[in-house]
Design a protein around this motif. Structure first.
Motif, PDB file in Angstrom:
ATOM      1  N   GLU A 256       0.846  -1.176   0.000  1.00 35.55           N
ATOM      2  CA  GLU A 256       0.000   0.000   0.000  1.00 35.55           C
ATOM      3  C   GLU A 256       0.890   1.237   0.000  1.00 35.55           C
ATOM      4  O   GLU A 256       2.105   1.139   0.172  1.00 35.55           O
ATOM      5  N   ARG A 257       0.259   2.399  -0.212  1.00 34.50           N
ATOM      6  CA  ARG A 257       0.970   3.666  -0.137  1.00 34.50           C
ATOM      7  C   ARG A 257       0.166   4.620   0.731  1.00 34.50           C
ATOM      8  O   ARG A 257      -1.032   4.786   0.528  1.00 34.50           O
ATOM      9  N   ARG A 258       0.834   5.247   1.716  1.00 37.25           N
ATOM     10  CA  ARG A 258       0.140   6.175   2.604  1.00 37.25           C
ATOM     11  C   ARG A 258       0.916   7.493   2.691  1.00 37.25           C
ATOM     12  O   ARG A 258       2.137   7.495   2.819  1.00 37.25           O
ATOM     13  N   ASP A 259       0.167   8.604   2.650  1.00 40.85           N
ATOM     14  CA  ASP A 259       0.771   9.907   2.907  1.00 40.85           C
ATOM     15  C   ASP A 259       1.319   9.938   4.328  1.00 40.85           C
ATOM     16  O   ASP A 259       0.667   9.466   5.266  1.00 40.85           O
ATOM     17  N   ILE A 260       2.507  10.519   4.491  1.00 39.50           N
ATOM     18  CA  ILE A 260       3.134  10.620   5.802  1.00 39.50           C
ATOM     19  C   ILE A 260       3.360  12.079   6.198  1.00 39.50           C
ATOM     20  O   ILE A 260       3.019  12.495   7.302  1.00 39.50           O
ATOM     21  N   MET A 261       3.911  12.873   5.272  1.00 42.84           N
ATOM     22  CA  MET A 261       4.289  14.250   5.598  1.00 42.84           C
ATOM     23  C   MET A 261       4.544  14.995   4.294  1.00 42.84           C
ATOM     24  O   MET A 261       4.592  14.395   3.210  1.00 42.84           O
ATOM     25  N   TYR A 262       4.719  16.297   4.400  1.00 44.63           N
ATOM     26  CA  TYR A 262       4.996  17.103   3.222  1.00 44.63           C
ATOM     27  C   TYR A 262       5.851  18.302   3.601  1.00 44.63           C
ATOM     28  O   TYR A 262       5.976  18.680   4.761  1.00 44.63           O
ATOM     29  N   ASN A 263       6.461  18.893   2.595  1.00 39.19           N
ATOM     30  CA  ASN A 263       6.980  20.261   2.656  1.00 39.19           C
ATOM     31  C   ASN A 263       6.874  20.822   1.245  1.00 39.19           C
ATOM     32  O   ASN A 263       5.890  20.527   0.562  1.00 39.19           O
ATOM     33  N   ASP A 264       7.835  21.595   0.784  1.00 41.68           N
ATOM     34  CA  ASP A 264       7.734  22.109  -0.576  1.00 41.68           C
ATOM     35  C   ASP A 264       9.113  22.239  -1.194  1.00 41.68           C
ATOM     36  O   ASP A 264      10.141  22.134  -0.530  1.00 41.68           O
ATOM     37  N   PHE A 265       9.115  22.419  -2.500  1.00 40.74           N
ATOM     38  CA  PHE A 265      10.336  22.716  -3.240  1.00 40.74           C
ATOM     39  C   PHE A 265      10.486  24.231  -3.374  1.00 40.74           C
ATOM     40  O   PHE A 265       9.493  24.972  -3.336  1.00 40.74           O
ATOM     41  N   ILE A 266      11.723  24.662  -3.573  1.00 39.77           N
ATOM     42  CA  ILE A 266      12.013  26.076  -3.793  1.00 39.77           C
ATOM     43  C   ILE A 266      13.079  26.196  -4.873  1.00 39.77           C
ATOM     44  O   ILE A 266      13.756  25.222  -5.205  1.00 39.77           O
ATOM     45  N   LEU A 267      13.205  27.381  -5.423  1.00 40.66           N
ATOM     46  CA  LEU A 267      14.303  27.689  -6.335  1.00 40.66           C
ATOM     47  C   LEU A 267      15.286  28.591  -5.603  1.00 40.66           C
ATOM     48  O   LEU A 267      14.900  29.589  -4.992  1.00 40.66           O
ATOM     49  N   VAL A 268      16.552  28.204  -5.645  1.00 41.60           N
ATOM     50  CA  VAL A 268      17.601  29.041  -5.072  1.00 41.60           C
ATOM     51  C   VAL A 268      18.566  29.428  -6.186  1.00 41.60           C
ATOM     52  O   VAL A 268      18.681  28.741  -7.207  1.00 41.60           O
TER      53      VAL A 268
ATOM     54  N   ASP B 104      14.486  20.707  -2.301  1.00 42.26           N
ATOM     55  CA  ASP B 104      13.459  20.619  -1.258  1.00 42.26           C
ATOM     56  C   ASP B 104      13.860  21.531  -0.100  1.00 42.26           C
ATOM     57  O   ASP B 104      15.043  21.701   0.205  1.00 42.26           O
ATOM     58  N   ARG B 105      12.860  22.112   0.530  1.00 44.49           N
ATOM     59  CA  ARG B 105      13.130  23.124   1.560  1.00 44.49           C
ATOM     60  C   ARG B 105      13.923  22.561   2.740  1.00 44.49           C
ATOM     61  O   ARG B 105      14.782  23.253   3.306  1.00 44.49           O
ATOM     62  N   ALA B 106      13.660  21.314   3.127  1.00 40.25           N
ATOM     63  CA  ALA B 106      14.351  20.745   4.284  1.00 40.25           C
ATOM     64  C   ALA B 106      15.858  20.672   4.052  1.00 40.25           C
ATOM     65  O   ALA B 106      16.653  21.023   4.934  1.00 40.25           O
ATOM     66  N   THR B 107      16.266  20.219   2.872  1.00 36.86           N
ATOM     67  CA  THR B 107      17.695  20.138   2.582  1.00 36.86           C
ATOM     68  C   THR B 107      18.316  21.526   2.533  1.00 36.86           C
ATOM     69  O   THR B 107      19.439  21.739   2.990  1.00 36.86           O
ATOM     70  N   TRP B 108      17.587  22.503   1.989  1.00 36.30           N
ATOM     71  CA  TRP B 108      18.099  23.872   1.937  1.00 36.30           C
ATOM     72  C   TRP B 108      18.304  24.434   3.340  1.00 36.30           C
ATOM     73  O   TRP B 108      19.331  25.066   3.618  1.00 36.30           O
ATOM     74  N   ILE B 109      17.357  24.211   4.228  1.00 36.20           N
ATOM     75  CA  ILE B 109      17.494  24.720   5.588  1.00 36.20           C
ATOM     76  C   ILE B 109      18.726  24.112   6.263  1.00 36.20           C
ATOM     77  O   ILE B 109      19.445  24.783   7.011  1.00 36.20           O
ATOM     78  N   ALA B 110      18.982  22.817   6.000  1.00 35.80           N
ATOM     79  CA  ALA B 110      20.107  22.135   6.634  1.00 35.80           C
ATOM     80  C   ALA B 110      21.443  22.417   5.948  1.00 35.80           C
ATOM     81  O   ALA B 110      22.497  22.080   6.492  1.00 35.80           O
ATOM     82  N   PHE B 111      21.423  23.050   4.787  1.00 33.15           N
ATOM     83  CA  PHE B 111      22.633  23.228   3.981  1.00 33.15           C
ATOM     84  C   PHE B 111      23.457  24.412   4.490  1.00 33.15           C
ATOM     85  O   PHE B 111      22.940  25.516   4.653  1.00 33.15           O
ATOM     86  N   ASP B 112      24.739  24.202   4.720  1.00 33.06           N
ATOM     87  CA  ASP B 112      25.599  25.227   5.308  1.00 33.06           C
ATOM     88  C   ASP B 112      26.421  26.021   4.289  1.00 33.06           C
ATOM     89  O   ASP B 112      26.710  27.198   4.505  1.00 33.06           O
ATOM     90  N   ASN B 113      26.798  25.405   3.193  1.00 36.41           N
ATOM     91  CA  ASN B 113      27.738  26.031   2.247  1.00 36.41           C
ATOM     92  C   ASN B 113      27.010  26.879   1.203  1.00 36.41           C
ATOM     93  O   ASN B 113      27.156  26.691  -0.002  1.00 36.41           O
ATOM     94  N   ARG B 114      26.229  27.858   1.639  1.00 34.87           N
ATOM     95  CA  ARG B 114      25.388  28.612   0.703  1.00 34.87           C
ATOM     96  C   ARG B 114      26.172  29.622  -0.126  1.00 34.87           C
ATOM     97  O   ARG B 114      25.758  29.975  -1.226  1.00 34.87           O
ATOM     98  N   GLN B 115      27.267  30.124   0.397  1.00 39.41           N
ATOM     99  CA  GLN B 115      28.051  31.141  -0.296  1.00 39.41           C
ATOM    100  C   GLN B 115      27.146  32.289  -0.746  1.00 39.41           C
ATOM    101  O   GLN B 115      26.553  32.982   0.064  1.00 39.41           O
ATOM    102  N   ASN B 116      26.974  32.450  -2.083  1.00 39.29           N
ATOM    103  CA  ASN B 116      26.175  33.571  -2.602  1.00 39.29           C
ATOM    104  C   ASN B 116      24.739  33.167  -2.927  1.00 39.29           C
ATOM    105  O   ASN B 116      23.977  33.954  -3.485  1.00 39.29           O
ATOM    106  N   LEU B 117      24.359  31.933  -2.582  1.00 36.95           N
ATOM    107  CA  LEU B 117      23.015  31.457  -2.925  1.00 36.95           C
ATOM    108  C   LEU B 117      21.977  31.996  -1.951  1.00 36.95           C
ATOM    109  O   LEU B 117      22.207  32.075  -0.752  1.00 36.95           O
ATOM    110  N   GLU B 118      20.805  32.304  -2.502  1.00 37.04           N
ATOM    111  CA  GLU B 118      19.663  32.717  -1.701  1.00 37.04           C
ATOM    112  C   GLU B 118      18.400  32.090  -2.268  1.00 37.04           C
ATOM    113  O   GLU B 118      18.354  31.696  -3.438  1.00 37.04           O
ATOM    114  N   LEU B 119      17.365  32.020  -1.456  1.00 36.16           N
ATOM    115  CA  LEU B 119      16.061  31.587  -1.934  1.00 36.16           C
ATOM    116  C   LEU B 119      15.505  32.698  -2.826  1.00 36.16           C
ATOM    117  O   LEU B 119      15.377  33.842  -2.396  1.00 36.16           O
ATOM    118  N   VAL B 120      15.180  32.359  -4.087  1.00 39.34           N
ATOM    119  CA  VAL B 120      14.734  33.401  -5.020  1.00 39.34           C
ATOM    120  C   VAL B 120      13.304  33.194  -5.513  1.00 39.34           C
ATOM    121  O   VAL B 120      12.699  34.116  -6.070  1.00 39.34           O
TER     122      VAL B 120
END
Length: 270
Positions: A99-111, A193-209
């Motif tokens: 079977e397949r069951r929904d568990i959780m969600y977040n969203d994607f973003i462009l950086v 995905d937003r979760a990986t972005w929040i946890a990501f440390d090496n952003r340098q000049n990247l921002e959520l756009v």
């Protein structure tokens, strides 16, 4: 005689302890899941809670969703937790999942680079944002690994009427962290995905756009595997994990995970 009985007692005790220790070692399941659930720290947060409640440990194989499906098809994991609803439904329809069951969600973003040369901050929609990247031919790093993120990205290029190709489009065949590192080094755009972005440390000049379009919704599902196809898997323990994720306790554990003051995943089991 007493000496003999004492030796027998010691031997039986050692055998009992050894058997019990071996049984404890077998009290684990293998979960094939996405890199985002592992890299974000979610499993590190919730697995100890599940282990404390059930005595079952969880060993995670963190790969792209396409690879997780393949691991599940081979029976090399006991359960799958990924984020490609269409692919998940096909997985069940084709008899690999019970079977397949929904568990959780977040969203994607462009950086992308803080200067935002393709003016994504002015976009009216996700499709507009993708079209702007293509028109500007500004470097874009794609995971290119058949992950859930990669599949979602490719659907948006198609819906935007864009065939991503040329020097500006870099398919890396790598995980999300590596893709973000490459984007940071190149001042490129990428889809994450937003979760990986929040946890990501090496952003340098990247921002959520760019964020917020409903088409960038990111649903995660849990899929217990077919007992008929793989009778030797740890189905009972995998079912305990599956039901715990769906339970009030599991859903609360997911909701309680925060990083840098932000909630990374939002439970939505039905």
């Amino acid at each position: 005689m007493k000496h003999l009985l004492r030796n027998v007692a010691v031997t039986l005790t050692a055998l009992f302890v050894g058997t019990a220790a071996h049984a404890d070692e077998d009290r684990y399941i293998t979960v094939a899941s996405t890199t985002s659930t592992e890299a974000s720290g979610l499993f590190e947060h919730i697995v100890p809670m599940f282990r404390e409640e059930t005595g079952i440990d969880v060993r995670v194989v963190a790969v792209g969703t396409g690879q997780a499906f393949e691991i599940g098809r081979r029976g090399d994991a006991d359960i799958v937790l990924v984020h490609d609803t269409t692919g998940e439904e096909e997985f069940v329809t084709n008899g690999y999942g019970r079977e397949r069951r929904d568990i959780m969600y977040n969203d994607f973003i462009l950086v992308g680079p803080s200067e935002d040369p393709a003016a994504l901050r002015e976009s009216d929609s996700a499709l507009d944002a993708f079209s702007r990247i293509a028109e500007a031919e500004h470097p874009f790093t794609s995971r290119g690994d058949d992950s859930g993120t990669n599949r979602a990205e490719l659907r948006l290029w198609e819906e935007a009427g864009v065939d991503p190709s040329g020097q500006w489009y870099r398919e890396l065949g790598s995980g999300m962290g590596e893709t973000l590192n490459t984007a940071a080094g190149m001042d490129a755009y990428t889809y994450v995905d937003r979760a990986t972005w929040i946890a990501f440390d090496n952003r340098q000049n990247l921002e959520l756009v760019y964020e917020g379009d409903p088409v960038m919704f990111n649903q995660y599902g849990s899929l217990p595997l077919s007992q008929e196809r793989h009778p030797d898997l740890k189905h009972d323990m995998a079912e305990e994990w599956h039901q715990w994720l769906l339970s009030d306790e599991g859903q609360a554990a997911i909701a309680s995970y925060e990083l840098r003051g932000e909630q990374l995943f939002f439970p939505n089991a039905e």
